[in-house]
Design a protein around this motif. Structure first.
Motif, PDB file in Angstrom:
ATOM      1  N   MET A  97       0.834  -1.194   0.000  1.00 52.85           N
ATOM      2  CA  MET A  97       0.000   0.000   0.000  1.00 52.85           C
ATOM      3  C   MET A  97       0.873   1.250   0.000  1.00 52.85           C
ATOM      4  SD  MET A  97      -2.986  -1.373  -0.013  1.00 52.85           S
ATOM      5  CE  MET A  97      -4.116  -0.015   0.353  1.00 52.85           C
ATOM      6  N   GLU A  98       0.330   2.327  -0.511  1.00 46.96           N
ATOM      7  CA  GLU A  98       1.037   3.612  -0.552  1.00 46.96           C
ATOM      8  C   GLU A  98       0.105   4.697  -0.017  1.00 46.96           C
ATOM      9  OE1 GLU A  98       3.665   5.052  -4.023  1.00 46.96           O
ATOM     10  OE2 GLU A  98       1.748   6.070  -4.349  1.00 46.96           O
ATOM     11  N   ALA A  99       0.613   5.502   0.884  1.00 43.37           N
ATOM     12  CA  ALA A  99      -0.192   6.579   1.479  1.00 43.37           C
ATOM     13  C   ALA A  99       0.313   7.934   0.995  1.00 43.37           C
ATOM     14  CB  ALA A  99      -0.131   6.507   3.000  1.00 43.37           C
ATOM     15  N   THR A 100      -0.630   8.850   0.800  1.00 46.92           N
ATOM     16  CA  THR A 100      -0.307  10.211   0.374  1.00 46.92           C
ATOM     17  C   THR A 100      -1.100  11.203   1.206  1.00 46.92           C
ATOM     18  OG1 THR A 100       0.126   9.518  -1.911  1.00 46.92           O
ATOM     19  CG2 THR A 100      -0.334  11.850  -1.560  1.00 46.92           C
ATOM     20  N   THR A 101      -0.446  12.264   1.626  1.00 43.25           N
ATOM     21  CA  THR A 101      -1.134  13.364   2.302  1.00 43.25           C
ATOM     22  C   THR A 101      -0.822  14.663   1.577  1.00 43.25           C
ATOM     23  OG1 THR A 101       0.675  13.849   3.848  1.00 43.25           O
ATOM     24  CG2 THR A 101      -0.953  12.210   4.547  1.00 43.25           C
ATOM     25  N   VAL A 102      -1.788  15.578   1.589  1.00 46.45           N
ATOM     26  CA  VAL A 102      -1.604  16.895   0.983  1.00 46.45           C
ATOM     27  C   VAL A 102      -1.988  17.949   2.022  1.00 46.45           C
ATOM     28  CG1 VAL A 102      -2.219  18.450  -0.902  1.00 46.45           C
ATOM     29  CG2 VAL A 102      -2.162  15.971  -1.295  1.00 46.45           C
ATOM     30  N   ALA A 103      -1.070  18.870   2.276  1.00 51.69           N
ATOM     31  CA  ALA A 103      -1.317  19.951   3.234  1.00 51.69           C
ATOM     32  C   ALA A 103      -1.080  21.289   2.557  1.00 51.69           C
ATOM     33  CB  ALA A 103      -0.414  19.805   4.451  1.00 51.69           C
ATOM     34  N   GLU A 104      -1.688  22.326   3.093  1.00 52.79           N
ATOM     35  CA  GLU A 104      -1.511  23.670   2.549  1.00 52.79           C
ATOM     36  C   GLU A 104      -1.236  24.663   3.673  1.00 52.79           C
ATOM     37  OE1 GLU A 104      -4.454  23.146  -1.361  1.00 52.79           O
ATOM     38  OE2 GLU A 104      -4.976  24.595   0.213  1.00 52.79           O
ATOM     39  N   VAL A 105      -0.422  25.656   3.365  1.00 58.61           N
ATOM     40  CA  VAL A 105      -0.122  26.724   4.316  1.00 58.61           C
ATOM     41  C   VAL A 105       0.264  27.967   3.528  1.00 58.61           C
ATOM     42  CG1 VAL A 105       2.306  25.996   4.567  1.00 58.61           C
ATOM     43  CG2 VAL A 105       1.212  27.356   6.373  1.00 58.61           C
ATOM     44  N   THR A 106      -0.161  29.119   3.997  1.00 65.36           N
ATOM     45  CA  THR A 106       0.151  30.389   3.339  1.00 65.36           C
ATOM     46  C   THR A 106       1.391  31.015   3.967  1.00 65.36           C
ATOM     47  OG1 THR A 106      -2.185  30.760   2.818  1.00 65.36           O
ATOM     48  CG2 THR A 106      -0.731  32.686   2.748  1.00 65.36           C
ATOM     49  N   VAL A 107       2.306  31.485   3.140  1.00 65.30           N
ATOM     50  CA  VAL A 107       3.539  32.115   3.628  1.00 65.30           C
ATOM     51  C   VAL A 107       3.207  33.468   4.245  1.00 65.30           C
ATOM     52  CG1 VAL A 107       5.806  33.015   2.994  1.00 65.30           C
ATOM     53  CG2 VAL A 107       4.933  30.936   1.885  1.00 65.30           C
ATOM     54  N   THR A 108       3.535  33.618   5.519  1.00 65.31           N
ATOM     55  CA  THR A 108       3.320  34.881   6.231  1.00 65.31           C
ATOM     56  C   THR A 108       4.667  35.507   6.579  1.00 65.31           C
ATOM     57  OG1 THR A 108       3.143  33.622   8.291  1.00 65.31           O
ATOM     58  CG2 THR A 108       1.091  34.166   7.170  1.00 65.31           C
ATOM     59  N   LYS A 109       4.627  36.712   7.121  1.00 66.06           N
ATOM     60  CA  LYS A 109       5.862  37.477   7.315  1.00 66.06           C
ATOM     61  C   LYS A 109       6.843  36.778   8.247  1.00 66.06           C
ATOM     62  CE  LYS A 109       7.611  42.106   8.294  1.00 66.06           C
ATOM     63  NZ  LYS A 109       7.272  43.504   8.631  1.00 66.06           N
ATOM     64  N   HIS A 110       6.348  36.130   9.292  1.00 62.52           N
ATOM     65  CA  HIS A 110       7.274  35.495  10.242  1.00 62.52           C
ATOM     66  C   HIS A 110       7.919  34.231   9.685  1.00 62.52           C
ATOM     67  CE1 HIS A 110       3.593  33.201  11.102  1.00 62.52           C
ATOM     68  NE2 HIS A 110       4.387  32.262  11.573  1.00 62.52           N
ATOM     69  N   MET A 111       7.559  33.831   8.462  1.00 57.75           N
ATOM     70  CA  MET A 111       8.199  32.683   7.802  1.00 57.75           C
ATOM     71  C   MET A 111       9.308  33.117   6.849  1.00 57.75           C
ATOM     72  SD  MET A 111       4.898  30.404   6.692  1.00 57.75           S
ATOM     73  CE  MET A 111       3.493  30.132   7.774  1.00 57.75           C
ATOM     74  N   LEU A 112       9.552  34.416   6.715  1.00 55.48           N
ATOM     75  CA  LEU A 112      10.465  34.931   5.699  1.00 55.48           C
ATOM     76  C   LEU A 112      11.895  35.076   6.207  1.00 55.48           C
ATOM     77  CD1 LEU A 112       8.232  37.791   4.212  1.00 55.48           C
ATOM     78  CD2 LEU A 112       8.356  35.376   3.500  1.00 55.48           C
ATOM     79  N   ASN A 113      12.813  35.096   5.245  1.00 59.94           N
ATOM     80  CA  ASN A 113      14.198  35.446   5.557  1.00 59.94           C
ATOM     81  C   ASN A 113      14.421  36.937   5.308  1.00 59.94           C
ATOM     82  OD1 ASN A 113      14.438  35.763   2.761  1.00 59.94           O
ATOM     83  ND2 ASN A 113      15.440  33.784   2.461  1.00 59.94           N
ATOM     84  N   GLY A 114      15.659  37.381   5.420  1.00 62.81           N
ATOM     85  CA  GLY A 114      15.952  38.806   5.262  1.00 62.81           C
ATOM     86  C   GLY A 114      15.703  39.334   3.867  1.00 62.81           C
ATOM     87  N   ALA A 115      15.657  38.426   2.890  1.00 62.87           N
ATOM     88  CA  ALA A 115      15.401  38.834   1.506  1.00 62.87           C
ATOM     89  C   ALA A 115      13.913  38.860   1.173  1.00 62.87           C
ATOM     90  CB  ALA A 115      16.126  37.883   0.556  1.00 62.87           C
ATOM     91  N   GLY A 116      13.081  38.569   2.159  1.00 61.91           N
ATOM     92  CA  GLY A 116      11.638  38.612   1.937  1.00 61.91           C
ATOM     93  C   GLY A 116      11.070  37.355   1.302  1.00 61.91           C
ATOM     94  N   MET A 117      11.823  36.248   1.362  1.00 62.99           N
ATOM     95  CA  MET A 117      11.362  34.983   0.791  1.00 62.99           C
ATOM     96  C   MET A 117      11.238  33.933   1.898  1.00 62.99           C
ATOM     97  SD  MET A 117      10.922  35.596  -2.371  1.00 62.99           S
ATOM     98  CE  MET A 117      11.303  36.970  -3.475  1.00 62.99           C
ATOM     99  N   LEU A 118      10.511  32.884   1.607  1.00 61.72           N
ATOM    100  CA  LEU A 118      10.340  31.799   2.573  1.00 61.72           C
ATOM    101  C   LEU A 118      11.700  31.299   3.053  1.00 61.72           C
ATOM    102  CD1 LEU A 118       8.377  29.705   3.925  1.00 61.72           C
ATOM    103  CD2 LEU A 118       8.785  28.267   1.904  1.00 61.72           C
ATOM    104  N   HIS A 119      11.890  31.280   4.355  1.00 70.34           N
ATOM    105  CA  HIS A 119      13.166  30.857   4.933  1.00 70.34           C
ATOM    106  C   HIS A 119      13.345  29.348   4.765  1.00 70.34           C
ATOM    107  CE1 HIS A 119      16.508  30.460   7.675  1.00 70.34           C
ATOM    108  NE2 HIS A 119      16.514  31.758   7.918  1.00 70.34           N
ATOM    109  N   GLY A 120      14.580  28.943   4.483  1.00 68.27           N
ATOM    110  CA  GLY A 120      14.865  27.525   4.325  1.00 68.27           C
ATOM    111  C   GLY A 120      14.562  26.708   5.567  1.00 68.27           C
ATOM    112  N   ALA A 121      14.724  27.315   6.735  1.00 62.91           N
ATOM    113  CA  ALA A 121      14.422  26.600   7.980  1.00 62.91           C
ATOM    114  C   ALA A 121      12.925  26.329   8.104  1.00 62.91           C
ATOM    115  CB  ALA A 121      14.923  27.397   9.173  1.00 62.91           C
ATOM    116  N   THR A 122      12.112  27.287   7.669  1.00 61.57           N
ATOM    117  CA  THR A 122      10.665  27.097   7.689  1.00 61.57           C
ATOM    118  C   THR A 122      10.269  25.967   6.757  1.00 61.57           C
ATOM    119  OG1 THR A 122      10.371  29.476   8.080  1.00 61.57           O
ATOM    120  CG2 THR A 122       8.438  28.236   7.376  1.00 61.57           C
TER     121      THR A 122
END
Length: 210
Positions: A97-122
């Motif tokens: 058997m194979e399982a799949t999940t799909v999740a969604e999340v919106t990028v907000t300001k506290h997820m950004l790096n100094g360049a204004g993009m999604l931080h790699g750690a996030t």
């Protein structure tokens, strides 16, 4: 002197030992023992997985994976919502058997790096938690504990994700053993379809007490 008996001494056959039952180790984290997350309406989650599985996976994700409000990444984890959980026969793997999940999340300001993009750690935090969920689904469907600790992950960053991007995180199980398991993950921009990152995740089921 005593006279030896001429009768032949017969040894009795050894008696078999009672069958020893293998000791069942206590699970590291048991999804069925976690409290229901009342902030989740599993009826809104699509996919073929039974509703009880969807609930237990959400309980595991938010209680064990995300944790309490004062831990790292809490806001990111709580903002993540599952839209699909499915389990189907694995292509080209008879009987698996194979399982799949799909999740969604919106990028907000506290997820950004100094360049204004999604931080790699996030992004790595999302991979670690979300890619674990198809393993929990598969474990619940097959009677194996799919909750473990991360051994390693390989993340490739393909494109930036600016403020307001809706991330779609699709995770699929690869293998499920008694102790070691693996999954893959792809994070895309839901609107444009552009791939933001892809990853592989290895996990293991430790003993209850490390």
């Amino acid at each position: 002197m005593p006279v030896a008996s001429s009768s032949k001494h017969t040894l009795s056959s050894p008696q078999p030992h009672p069958q020893r039952q293998p000791r069942k180790e206590k699970a590291w984290v048991d999804p069925t023992a976690l409290p229901d997350d009342l902030d989740v309406d599993v009826a809104l989650i699509g996919g073929s997985a039974p509703e009880y599985v969807k609930q237990l996976v959400c309980n595991t994700f938010y209680s064990y994976g995300v944790g309490e409000p004062d831990v790292f990444g809490y806001a990111v984890g709580r903002a993540t919502r599952f839209v699909e959980m499915s389990v189907e026969p694995a292509p080209d793997r008879a009987g698996k058997m194979e399982a799949t999940t799909v999740a969604e999340v919106t990028v907000t300001k506290h997820m950004l790096n100094g360049a204004g993009m999604l931080h790699g750690a996030t992004l790595t935090y999302l991979v670690d938690n979300c890619a674990s969920t198809p393993l929990v689904v598969l474990g619940l469907m097959t009677g194996t504990n799919g909750v473990g600790v991360t051994q390693g992950m390989n993340v490739l960053f393909h494109a930036p994700a600016p403020l307001g991007t809706i991330l779609r995180v699709t995770s699929t199980s690869i293998s499920m053993g008694g102790r070691v398991m693996a999954a893959r993950c792809e994070i895309t921009d839901k609107v444009s379809g552009r791939v933001v990152a892809s990853a592989f995740l290895n996990k293991m089921q430790p003993k209850a007490k490390l």
